[in-house]
Enzyme design. Structure first.
Site, PDB file in Angstrom:
ATOM      1  N   GLY A 143     -12.304   8.161  -7.567  1.00 23.31           N
ATOM      2  CA  GLY A 143     -11.485   7.993  -6.380  1.00 23.31           C
ATOM      3  C   GLY A 143     -11.692   9.161  -5.440  1.00 23.31           C
ATOM      4  O   GLY A 143     -12.124  10.251  -5.846  1.00 23.31           O
ATOM      5  N   CYS A 144     -11.387   8.966  -4.163  1.00 22.51           N
ATOM      6  CA  CYS A 144     -11.669  10.007  -3.170  1.00 22.51           C
ATOM      7  C   CYS A 144     -10.823  11.263  -3.401  1.00 22.51           C
ATOM      8  O   CYS A 144     -11.375  12.357  -3.599  1.00 22.51           O
ATOM      9  CB  CYS A 144     -11.489   9.463  -1.761  1.00 22.51           C
ATOM     10  SG  CYS A 144      -9.896   8.701  -1.420  1.00 22.51           S
ATOM     11  N   HIS A 145      -9.495  11.133  -3.404  1.00 23.03           N
ATOM     12  CA  HIS A 145      -8.653  12.304  -3.668  1.00 23.03           C
ATOM     13  C   HIS A 145      -8.987  12.914  -5.036  1.00 23.03           C
ATOM     14  O   HIS A 145      -9.055  14.132  -5.193  1.00 23.03           O
ATOM     15  CB  HIS A 145      -7.176  11.919  -3.654  1.00 23.03           C
ATOM     16  CG  HIS A 145      -6.667  11.425  -2.346  1.00 23.03           C
ATOM     17  ND1 HIS A 145      -6.494  12.242  -1.252  1.00 23.03           N
ATOM     18  CD2 HIS A 145      -6.274  10.183  -1.956  1.00 23.03           C
ATOM     19  CE1 HIS A 145      -6.014  11.531  -0.247  1.00 23.03           C
ATOM     20  NE2 HIS A 145      -5.868  10.275  -0.648  1.00 23.03           N
TER      21      HIS A 145
END
Length: 307
Positions: free
Chosen positions: A113-115
């Site tokens: 995931g990005c975060h």
């Protein structure tokens, strides 16, 4: 020549992957006509014909897509949340210790995931080195461009006469149940998920993840942390940079349009800030997916990427 299929090519991540692959002469891209894009039989045929299939779909649709793959040959790279902590799937961050070899040997890869990418890049090596305890109570905040919210959020931010509340940064994930929390804890080997504050702001792409630490939380010094990062990120698309700032500021858009990541440490002997900067659509999504594909294909990890 490797055959590649993007299931969900009309979404933000799928479009970015397609853009990155457009100029490559070492792959053949399998495409479906618009009228068959959601046809189950057509998708199944394309998935099973591919050497590498990217899933750029909501979780439930990604799970369904995996069930359509009936051969052992197709390697699946899932960009959804569905399989990031699932048994039998390899977490697709090759810069983590031992992970590159696992990716190369796997047919099932869960894209980070990005975060989570920023948090894990900052925390996982420190837990591995013993500088942070597995039971550490950590916090993190992350500033992201609005493209991370997908087509609906992009349309909201770019609409004429939009809500004036969009003019200022907006915090979300207020219930502390953000979908990236399970992978943050699991991949870092933490006993507790961090207290996490994501913030979306009025810029298209870019991400800045910060983990604040008090000195008593660290079994070492700033110098020890920098040494761990310098060794951990000697190869790959994550790089350590000393004193990474812009005249005392750190912009979340510094890596917009790129597919790599920068990590740094700032602060002082009492309070430290661990900071990762990257593009939420790049190393936080499509860039990482293509990096994992490159590893599967045995070519340079940066092939076709902007670094």
């Amino acid at each position: 020549m490797n055959k590649v299929f993007i299931d969900g090519s009309a979404g933000t991540t799928g479009l970015r992957i397609r853009e990155r692959l457009a100029g490559r002469d070492d792959i053949t891209l399998i495409t479906l006509p618009e009228e068959l894009r959601k046809d189950t039989a057509a998708r199944a045929e394309a998935l099973n014909a591919a050497d590498v299939a990217f899933l750029c779909l909501p979780d439930a649709a990604a799970i369904e897509a995996v069930s359509l793959v009936t051969n052992a040959h197709t390697a699946v790279i899932d960009t959804s949340t569905a399989h990031r902590t699932a048994a039998g799937w390899v977490y697709g961050m090759p810069e983590l210790k031992g992970q590159r070899a696992k990716i190369a040997a796997s047919r099932r890869i869960a894209n980070p995931g990005c975060h989570a990418s920023g948090f894990i890049a900052l925390v996982a090596p420190l837990v591995e080195a013993g500088l942070l305890a597995p039971d550490a109570a950590l916090s993190a905040f992350s500033i992201t461009g609005y493209s991370g919210g997908g087509k609906k959020m992009i349309a909201e931010y770019e609409a004429d006469g939009r809500d004036p509340l969009l003019d200022a940064p907006r915090q979300y994930g207020l219930t502390q149940s953000h979908k990236h929390l399970p992978e943050m804890a699991a991949i870092c080997g933490l006993k507790h998920a961090p207290l996490f504050s994501p913030i979306v702001a009025d810029f298209y792409a870019g991400m800045e993840v910060t983990v604040p630490l008090f000195a008593h939380q660290v079994k070492g010094t700033v110098a020890d942390i920098t040494a761990v990062y310098a060794e951990a990120y000697a190869t790959g698309l994550i790089r350590y940079r000393e004193a990474a700032d812009e005249a005392g500021f750190l912009s979340a858009t510094a890596f917009a349009g790129r597919d790599d990541m920068e990590v740094t440490v700032t602060g002082n002997g009492e309070r430290m800030l661990l900071v990762a900067r990257f593009d939420n659509l790049g190393k936080g999504a499509s860039g990482a997916a293509i990096q994992n594909m490159n590893i599967l294909m045995g070519v340079s990890e940066s092939t076709g990427l902007v670094v």
